[in-house]
Design an enzyme around this catalytic site. Structure first.
Site, short mmCIF file in Angstrom:
data_model
loop_
_atom_site.label_atom_id
_atom_site.label_comp_id
_atom_site.label_asym_id
_atom_site.label_seq_id
_atom_site.Cartn_x
_atom_site.Cartn_y
_atom_site.Cartn_z
N GLU A 1 0.82 -1.22 0.00
CA GLU A 1 0.00 0.00 0.00
C GLU A 1 0.85 1.27 0.00
OE1 GLU A 1 -2.94 -0.05 -0.81
OE2 GLU A 1 -3.34 -2.16 -0.51
N GLY A 2 1.97 1.21 -0.68
CA GLY A 2 2.89 2.34 -0.72
C GLY A 2 3.92 2.20 0.36
#
Length: 566
Positions: free
Chosen positions: A425-426
């Site tokens: 998620e980053g």
């Protein structure tokens, strides 16, 4: 030791730190009383303790497998998921018109923290469905919403996110998956996606993939990305899961942790898909998924840390080693063991306060100023919450000593499972870059506003708690100067200090959380003692981080690739 859902802690943070009362005030007539909060958390906690927590070790040892082209989940997962569906827990915050509970996002975040603490591999699945629900509700056509949302909200169907490709990880703009229009409102999706968590599921009737792809003639880079809904089985005229679509799970990844959560390589071979939102506007729809999911990942870290802390504390209280001298006779009497446990608990409390404050800001986004607050807190919550997940799990192993390195105790699993949270998620590096660039595009206005609030709380507490207030006020002033340094630099010169700046911001926010807790307790008791530990032992880290922010960016940028390869 059996996992115990931290119901009282989550409720305390919601009411005392995160200002959940503002959400009540924004929704007059809604039943969001403290009794409701207690009831929601208690029932969810019971489910986590009784149904989900027993899957933690057995799921890790058995793992998810691919058999005849379909994922087979570990024993007990289907039964636990049925309990989630029966209780309506998949759609906690989803719109009531689609069958959701319509409860605040803050409740959902609290519930997912407990699920993650009980069994992270299991919790990944409903978190992804919630992300899909958010994106479809915000960007899809009414026809798609009516077909898919009731099934996703109920949990009968599940959802996934398909972003990454072998050549396109954090650089999403490099993706190559194609979407060819068919002239009837559908597209043919062709390409490969990797790292797809729960890309197949054997306890839901259908799996609905949200897939990033390019239409013919689309611009290069992120400007040419579109988002498509590609179901495993195409709904029939009555909205039921019908014929199989042209997609398959090619393989499962062999991972360090999260063994019970299948991470799939997905192959799309002209699969039928439907556009979500406008062509070439997939990035906006993707961020609807990812921003909420980033807070969800933050509480995955916090939940894992809480479970690791509980196990380490139980072990330290029971373990007698040699001639232990002290009131308990166990290793918790050793100063260093006491230090580690106090650090674990203090870090969890700080991270939980930041995450739930972010959730409340999301619930208040319709009111002026709160959308900016939610945007500022999201990368901090994600990076700090997941870093703490790893750090606390590692300390948990240390508390166990040699037994922590032995798989049978289960202590090592928390570290193995938590390690990916700082990546997906980053990555946390991307969170830091986002903080010093996009989130500072207002010249630091929102950051300075938050620093003002922290300093005002410290000023108000000077008379009653001078040691805590003075330490926090001084650190907040350091953060103000660091923020001024960041916004004065060019974007490229901000990046070498981005990780240090984010960590420093989280450190000061953690001090704010602990000060508010001590005030709520009246300045005497376990929360106040923990706050003093944080201010004396953890908050001083911010000083070194501020020095990194102030340092010349060239100290990083002048190190050449050749230097590193030498």
């Amino acid at each position: 030791m059996a996992y115990q859902a931290p119901i009282a802690e989550i409720k305390f943070v919601l009411e005392t730190i995160a200002r959940f009362s503002l959400v009540r005030g924004a929704q007059p007539g809604s039943d969001l009383s403290e009794e409701t909060t207690e009831a929601v958390l208690t029932e969810a906690g019971r489910l986590c303790e009784e149904q989900i927590a027993p899957l933690q070790r057995s799921g890790d040892m058995q793992g998810a497998v691919l058999k005849n082209g379909r994922v087979r989940s570990p024993d007990g997962f289907a039964e636990a998921y049925s309990s989630l569906v029966e209780g309506g827990w998949i759609g906690i915050s989803a719109d009531e018109s689609f069958g959701g509970m319509g409860l605040p996002h803050a409740y959902q975040v609290g519930v997912h923290e407990m699920m993650a603490g009980a069994c992270l591999s299991f919790e990944v699945q409903p978190l992804l469905s919630q992300s899909a629900i958010d994106a479809i509700q915000a960007h899809a056509s009414e026809a798609i919403r009516q077909t898919y949302l009731p099934k996703l909200v109920s949990g009968v169907w599940s959802g996934t996110m398909n972003l990454t490709e072998p050549q396109a990880g954090s650089d999403v703009g490099a993706l190559r998956t194609k979407a060819e229009p068919q002239g009837n409102g559908t597209y043919k999706i062709t390409g490969q996606k990797i790292y797809i968590s729960w890309g197949d599921c054997d306890f839901t009737e259908n799996v609905c993939h949200l897939v990033l792809a390019r239409t013919p003639g689309a611009p290069e880079g992120t400007r040419g990305i579109s988002l498509f809904l590609v179901p495993r089985q195409i709904p029939d005229a009555d909205g039921r899961a019908g014929v199989a679509n042209d997609l398959r799970v090619q393989s499962l990844e062999h991972k360090l942790g999260l063994h019970a959560s299948p991470t799939c390589v997905m192959q799309y071979e002209g699969a039928t898909g439907w556009l979500i939102g406008e062509e070439n506007a997939g990035l906006a729809a993707m961020f609807t998924m990812m921003n909420r999911a980033r807070l969800g990942v933050a509480v995955q870290g916090i939940g894992t840390a809480e479970a690791a802390y509980q196990q380490a504390t139980h072990y330290a209280m029971d373990r007698v080693q040699g001639k232990t001298r002290g009131p308990t006779g166990s290793i918790v009497d050793h100063a260093d063991v006491r230090r580690m446990l106090a650090e674990m608990r203090a870090e969890i409390h700080a991270a939980r306060g930041i995450a739930l404050s972010c959730a409340v800001a999301i619930d208040l986004e319709a009111q002026p100023g709160w959308e900016a607050r939610a945007a500022l807190l999201t990368p901090i919550a994600k990076a700090f919450g997941t870093d703490i997940g790893v750090d606390v799990a590692s300390l948990g192993i240390q508390v166990h000593g040699g037994m922590g390195f032995v798989e049978e105790t289960g202590a090592a699993q928390y570290l193995r499972d938590a390690r990916v949270l700082t990546i997906y998620e980053g990555t946390n590096g991307i969170q830091a870059m986002d903080l010093v660039t996009r989130k500072m595009s207002d010249g630091g206005e929102e950051a300075f506003k938050l620093i003002d609030e922290i300093e005002q709380a410290a000023e108000d507490a000077r008379a009653a708690l001078p040691d805590l207030a003075n330490a926090l006020w001084s650190a907040a002033e350091g953060l103000r100067e660091a923020t001024e340094t960041i916004v004065a630099r060019s974007v490229s010169d901000r990046l070498p200090a981005s990780a240090a700046y984010l960590r420093a911001f989280a450190r000061v926010l953690g001090g704010h959380v602990h000060l508010l807790s001590a005030i709520a307790e009246g300045g005497e008791g376990p929360r106040t003692r923990l706050a003093r530990f944080y201010m004396a032992r953890l908050l001083p880290e911010s000083g070194g981080l501020f020095a990194q922010v102030a340092a010349d960016p060239s100290s990083v940028l002048d190190v050449t690739p050749d230097d590193l390869a030498a």
